[in-house]
Motif scaffolding. Structure first.
Motif, PDB file in Angstrom:
ATOM      1  N   TRP A 288       0.743  -1.224  -0.166  1.00  0.00           N
ATOM      2  CA  TRP A 288       0.104   0.020  -0.029  1.00  0.00           C
ATOM      3  C   TRP A 288       0.850   1.253   0.058  1.00  0.00           C
ATOM      4  O   TRP A 288       2.029   1.358   0.277  1.00  0.00           O
ATOM      5  N   GLY A 289       0.302   2.206  -0.275  1.00  0.00           N
ATOM      6  CA  GLY A 289       0.854   3.747  -0.461  1.00  0.00           C
ATOM      7  C   GLY A 289       2.106   3.928  -1.296  1.00  0.00           C
ATOM      8  O   GLY A 289       2.969   4.324  -1.204  1.00  0.00           O
ATOM      9  N   THR A 290       1.497   3.461  -2.728  1.00  0.00           N
ATOM     10  CA  THR A 290       2.505   3.520  -3.829  1.00  0.00           C
ATOM     11  C   THR A 290       1.947   3.721  -4.872  1.00  0.00           C
ATOM     12  O   THR A 290       0.743   3.280  -5.088  1.00  0.00           O
ATOM     13  N   TRP A 291       2.393   4.608  -5.965  1.00  0.00           N
ATOM     14  CA  TRP A 291       1.755   4.899  -7.182  1.00  0.00           C
ATOM     15  C   TRP A 291       2.526   3.975  -8.405  1.00  0.00           C
ATOM     16  O   TRP A 291       2.462   4.213  -9.323  1.00  0.00           O
ATOM     17  N   PHE A 292       3.630   3.124  -7.678  1.00  0.00           N
ATOM     18  CA  PHE A 292       4.506   2.578  -8.555  1.00  0.00           C
ATOM     19  C   PHE A 292       4.970   2.951  -9.627  1.00  0.00           C
ATOM     20  O   PHE A 292       5.433   2.840 -10.832  1.00  0.00           O
ATOM     21  N   ARG A 293       5.403   4.374  -9.250  1.00  0.00           N
ATOM     22  CA  ARG A 293       6.174   5.271 -10.158  1.00  0.00           C
ATOM     23  C   ARG A 293       5.515   5.941 -11.390  1.00  0.00           C
ATOM     24  O   ARG A 293       6.024   6.212 -12.293  1.00  0.00           O
ATOM     25  N   LEU A 294       4.300   5.649 -11.421  1.00  0.00           N
ATOM     26  CA  LEU A 294       3.314   5.955 -12.549  1.00  0.00           C
ATOM     27  C   LEU A 294       3.175   7.541 -12.485  1.00  0.00           C
ATOM     28  O   LEU A 294       2.774   8.216 -13.418  1.00  0.00           O
ATOM     29  N   VAL A 295       3.191   8.093 -11.184  1.00  0.00           N
ATOM     30  CA  VAL A 295       3.066   9.553 -11.017  1.00  0.00           C
ATOM     31  C   VAL A 295       3.746   9.704  -9.579  1.00  0.00           C
ATOM     32  O   VAL A 295       4.000   8.663  -8.671  1.00  0.00           O
ATOM     33  N   SER A 296       4.370  11.022  -9.481  1.00  0.00           N
ATOM     34  CA  SER A 296       4.993  11.238  -7.999  1.00  0.00           C
ATOM     35  C   SER A 296       3.833  11.578  -7.069  1.00  0.00           C
ATOM     36  O   SER A 296       2.614  12.102  -7.232  1.00  0.00           O
ATOM     37  N   ARG A 297       4.411  11.427  -5.727  1.00  0.00           N
ATOM     38  CA  ARG A 297       3.528  11.793  -4.710  1.00  0.00           C
ATOM     39  C   ARG A 297       3.769  13.186  -4.654  1.00  0.00           C
ATOM     40  O   ARG A 297       4.412  13.937  -5.003  1.00  0.00           O
ATOM     41  N   SER A 298       2.414  13.860  -4.356  1.00  0.00           N
ATOM     42  CA  SER A 298       2.024  15.350  -4.271  1.00  0.00           C
ATOM     43  C   SER A 298       1.365  15.865  -2.997  1.00  0.00           C
ATOM     44  O   SER A 298       0.550  14.702  -2.499  1.00  0.00           O
ATOM     45  N   GLU A 299       1.437  16.958  -2.668  1.00  0.00           N
ATOM     46  CA  GLU A 299       0.763  17.384  -1.374  1.00  0.00           C
ATOM     47  C   GLU A 299      -0.808  17.483  -2.075  1.00  0.00           C
ATOM     48  O   GLU A 299      -1.873  17.275  -1.029  1.00  0.00           O
ATOM     49  N   LEU A 300      -1.086  17.779  -3.079  1.00  0.00           N
ATOM     50  CA  LEU A 300      -2.542  17.923  -3.521  1.00  0.00           C
ATOM     51  C   LEU A 300      -3.265  16.631  -3.625  1.00  0.00           C
ATOM     52  O   LEU A 300      -4.100  16.125  -3.616  1.00  0.00           O
ATOM     53  N   GLY A 301      -2.312  15.512  -3.852  1.00  0.00           N
ATOM     54  CA  GLY A 301      -2.996  14.224  -3.906  1.00  0.00           C
ATOM     55  C   GLY A 301      -3.040  13.309  -2.883  1.00  0.00           C
ATOM     56  O   GLY A 301      -3.171  12.068  -2.789  1.00  0.00           O
ATOM     57  N   LEU A 337      -3.409   1.504 -15.681  1.00  0.00           N
ATOM     58  CA  LEU A 337      -3.692   2.346 -14.600  1.00  0.00           C
ATOM     59  C   LEU A 337      -2.888   3.726 -14.855  1.00  0.00           C
ATOM     60  O   LEU A 337      -3.428   4.637 -14.472  1.00  0.00           O
ATOM     61  N   ARG A 338      -2.007   4.030 -15.862  1.00  0.00           N
ATOM     62  CA  ARG A 338      -1.553   5.088 -16.489  1.00  0.00           C
ATOM     63  C   ARG A 338      -2.453   5.951 -17.013  1.00  0.00           C
ATOM     64  O   ARG A 338      -2.600   7.035 -16.872  1.00  0.00           O
ATOM     65  N   GLN A 339      -3.465   5.230 -17.597  1.00  0.00           N
ATOM     66  CA  GLN A 339      -4.572   5.998 -18.397  1.00  0.00           C
ATOM     67  C   GLN A 339      -5.447   6.637 -17.392  1.00  0.00           C
ATOM     68  O   GLN A 339      -6.298   7.500 -17.912  1.00  0.00           O
ATOM     69  N   VAL A 340      -5.874   6.058 -16.270  1.00  0.00           N
ATOM     70  CA  VAL A 340      -6.832   6.576 -15.515  1.00  0.00           C
ATOM     71  C   VAL A 340      -6.310   7.058 -14.143  1.00  0.00           C
ATOM     72  O   VAL A 340      -7.071   7.675 -13.417  1.00  0.00           O
ATOM     73  N   ILE A 341      -4.840   7.388 -13.863  1.00  0.00           N
ATOM     74  CA  ILE A 341      -4.336   7.649 -12.976  1.00  0.00           C
ATOM     75  C   ILE A 341      -4.484   9.234 -12.492  1.00  0.00           C
ATOM     76  O   ILE A 341      -5.014   9.543 -11.396  1.00  0.00           O
ATOM     77  N   ASP A 342      -4.581   9.981 -13.697  1.00  0.00           N
ATOM     78  CA  ASP A 342      -4.964  11.373 -13.526  1.00  0.00           C
ATOM     79  C   ASP A 342      -6.290  11.521 -12.939  1.00  0.00           C
ATOM     80  O   ASP A 342      -6.664  12.567 -11.984  1.00  0.00           O
ATOM     81  N   ARG A 343      -7.389  10.978 -13.531  1.00  0.00           N
ATOM     82  CA  ARG A 343      -8.793  11.150 -12.977  1.00  0.00           C
ATOM     83  C   ARG A 343      -8.933  10.305 -11.575  1.00  0.00           C
ATOM     84  O   ARG A 343      -9.672  10.889 -10.903  1.00  0.00           O
ATOM     85  N   ILE A 344      -8.143   9.438 -11.251  1.00  0.00           N
ATOM     86  CA  ILE A 344      -8.076   8.982  -9.989  1.00  0.00           C
ATOM     87  C   ILE A 344      -7.702  10.293  -8.869  1.00  0.00           C
ATOM     88  O   ILE A 344      -8.266  10.145  -7.728  1.00  0.00           O
ATOM     89  N   ILE A 345      -6.773  10.753  -9.291  1.00  0.00           N
ATOM     90  CA  ILE A 345      -6.116  11.918  -8.319  1.00  0.00           C
ATOM     91  C   ILE A 345      -6.734  13.191  -8.264  1.00  0.00           C
ATOM     92  O   ILE A 345      -6.765  13.853  -7.193  1.00  0.00           O
ATOM     93  N   GLN A 346      -7.636  13.436  -9.446  1.00  0.00           N
ATOM     94  CA  GLN A 346      -8.238  14.795  -9.428  1.00  0.00           C
ATOM     95  C   GLN A 346      -9.151  15.061  -8.189  1.00  0.00           C
ATOM     96  O   GLN A 346      -9.212  16.147  -7.918  1.00  0.00           O
TER      97      GLN A 346
END
Length: 491
Positions: A288-301, A337-346
């Motif tokens: 748990w607690g990983t984006w598998f390097r598909l996106v960086s951790r961010s404060e907003l996310g 997952l890369r295709q939907v990750i932005d939508r997940i974080i939004q």
């Protein structure tokens, strides 16, 4: 060409102790076996007294016969590629042995099936002395002499795994008891998290796990019982004949979490470090607690978490390790997952960007502080067009206006951006402003007194303040401001 049989030496057991288990992950690996054996009650007990240190894990599962306990103590007794039941939490056939012997030097397995009690034991010191793979088979007298067999007395079937001569900590150390007890407390929190879906009784399959007779309560990392948690739609990815599902969640702001929920959400660190995918294998949390390097951790996310369910039939694709504490998604899943990750974080990003704004259908909010940018970086400035400041400036002469502007610049230059950032990234809850109707009415009354003292009209006051940031949480600010001005006139 000739072939020669080369059996491993018994010292292999010593080498396998360095696989990398911690006390909590080792206990979890044994609990996996209990769940696979359809146990509904798992009882973990321990003693941290020097000279009498042990951990026992007993269950009311299906149990094993004499051949079963021998097979269970065999290294890699089952092929990792063999077909498994959907609820089987096993993987390599190594967990019981490697997990247990990473923590202790004597491993005893006792089981009951059809009223018959059987038991076997691995003793690392005996293996070293004899130089042979000798599994000790317990006699009836041996079993009667073990106090831990009593855990099966009231059960039709079940199993006890007993660890003795525990050497994960130095038993001669002055703080051994305290340190070992702390590790067991950590194990309790770990079990509450990774088995929370079993403890919650998802799909009607409720399991009870206790530690020294104290029941372990589930720790849901998504805080689904909090009404402010946002849940997304479940989505499906098909790959290699299997189905992987994922569902995104957006946690509430930390101010909307209770102290218990805050600790539950922070897991082993701040919220920022716990965002990302939560991978469940047959409902058991493995990573748990990983984006598998598909996106960086961010404060907003940092409020974004995704529940991902994988069946055990796809273990070979996920590169699941022996400890079931690490997994890496295959290319096909990474791409999906890369295709939907932005939508997940939004949703998490929107929650931060629009925090505090309730009615976006109103005209633009009049901010008290403005965020500005320059070539050197960003900075904050008090909004000089705020109606409160404009009204105050009209009541001052030129020298007083200059003094006011100087005071505002002094406040702006000392805006504690770094301190606020440190506190927010450390998940310290911000003291929320009073947003009750009474508090907002009192605030509006003070503004009206200042406004009217300068000769301002009620109409200009209402038009000037109905978009003020301070009242952005009020659903009918026009009515509130009208009431304040009417009361002021009557007084």
């Amino acid at each position: 060409m000739e072939f020669e049989v080369m059996p491993p030496g018994p010292q292999l057991m010593e080498s396998m102790r360095a696989v990398g288990y911690s006390l909590k992950t080792a206990i979890a690996d044994v609990v996996d076996n209990s769940i696979t054996a359809t146990a509904t009650a798992i009882d973990i007990r321990f003693s941290a007294e020097p000279g009498n240190t042990f951990v026992s894990i007993s269950d009311n599962g299906t149990g094993m016969d004499a051949a079963g306990v021998r097979h269970a103590m065999k290294l890699a007794g089952r092929n990792s590629t063999s077909a498994r039941n959907a609820g089987d939490l096993g993987r390599f056939g190594l967990g019981l042995k490697t997990a247990s012997l990473s923590q202790c030097r004597v491993l005893t397995l006792i089981s009951k099936q059809d009223g018959v009690l059987v038991g076997v034991q691995w003793n690392l010191d005996h293996l070293a002395e004899s130089g042979q793979w000798q599994l000790y088979v317990l006699s009836d007298d041996d079993l009667l002499g073990l106090s831990h067999t009593r855990y099966l007395d009231d059960k039709a079937s079940g199993t006890v795994v007993l660890w003795e001569e525990i050497d994960v900590s130095d038993p001669d150390h002055a703080r051994f008891t305290e340190d070992f007890t702390a590790k067991m407390a950590d194990a309790k929190e770990h079990l509450a998290l990774i088995y929370h879906r079993f403890l919650e009784g998802e799909d009607g399959q409720k399991i009870s796990i206790s530690l020294n007779l104290e029941r372990i309560e589930p720790a849901d990392p998504f805080l689904r019982n909090n009404r402010a948690t946002q849940s997304g739609h479940k989505e499906l990815i098909r790959v290699d004949g299997g189905e992987i599902t994922f569902r995104p969640y957006t946690l509430p702001f930390i101010n909307k979490m209770s102290a218990k929920e805050r600790a539950q959400a922070q897991l082993n660190g701040p919220l920022r470090d716990n965002q990302g995918f939560y991978i469940y294998r047959a409902k058991r949390l493995v990573i748990w607690g990983t984006w598998f390097r598909l996106v960086s951790r961010s404060e907003l996310g940092k409020l974004a978490r995704v529940q991902v369910d994988i069946p055990n039939t796809l273990d070979h694709l996920w590169a699941l390790d022996i400890k079931k504490s690490a997994a890496s998604p295959p290319p096909a899943i990474r791409q999906a997952l890369r295709q939907v990750i932005d939508r997940i974080i939004q949703p998490s990003e929107r929650a931060f960007r629009h925090k505090g704004v309730i009615d976006d259908s109103r005209q633009s909010v009049m901010r008290t502080w403005l965020g500005l940018s320059s070539r050197e970086g960003f900075y904050y400035q008090i909004n000089r067009e705020h109606p409160l400041l404009e009204n105050l400036a009209e009541q001052l002469d030129s020298e007083q206006r200059l003094a006011l502007d100087t005071a505002l610049k002094a406040i702006e230059s000392s805006f504690p951006v770094t301190d606020a950032y440190v506190k927010l990234t450390g998940d310290q809850p911000q003291k929320p402003p009073e947003t009750t109707e009474t508090a907002l009415k009192d605030l509006a009354t003070e503004y009206w007194r200042q406004w009217s003292a300068g000769g301002g009209s009620a109409e200009d006051f209402i038009n000037g303040f109905k978009a003020a940031e301070q009242f952005s949480r009020c659903r009918d600010i026009h009515a509130l401001l009208t009431e304040v001005t009417e009361l002021g006139v009557m007084q």
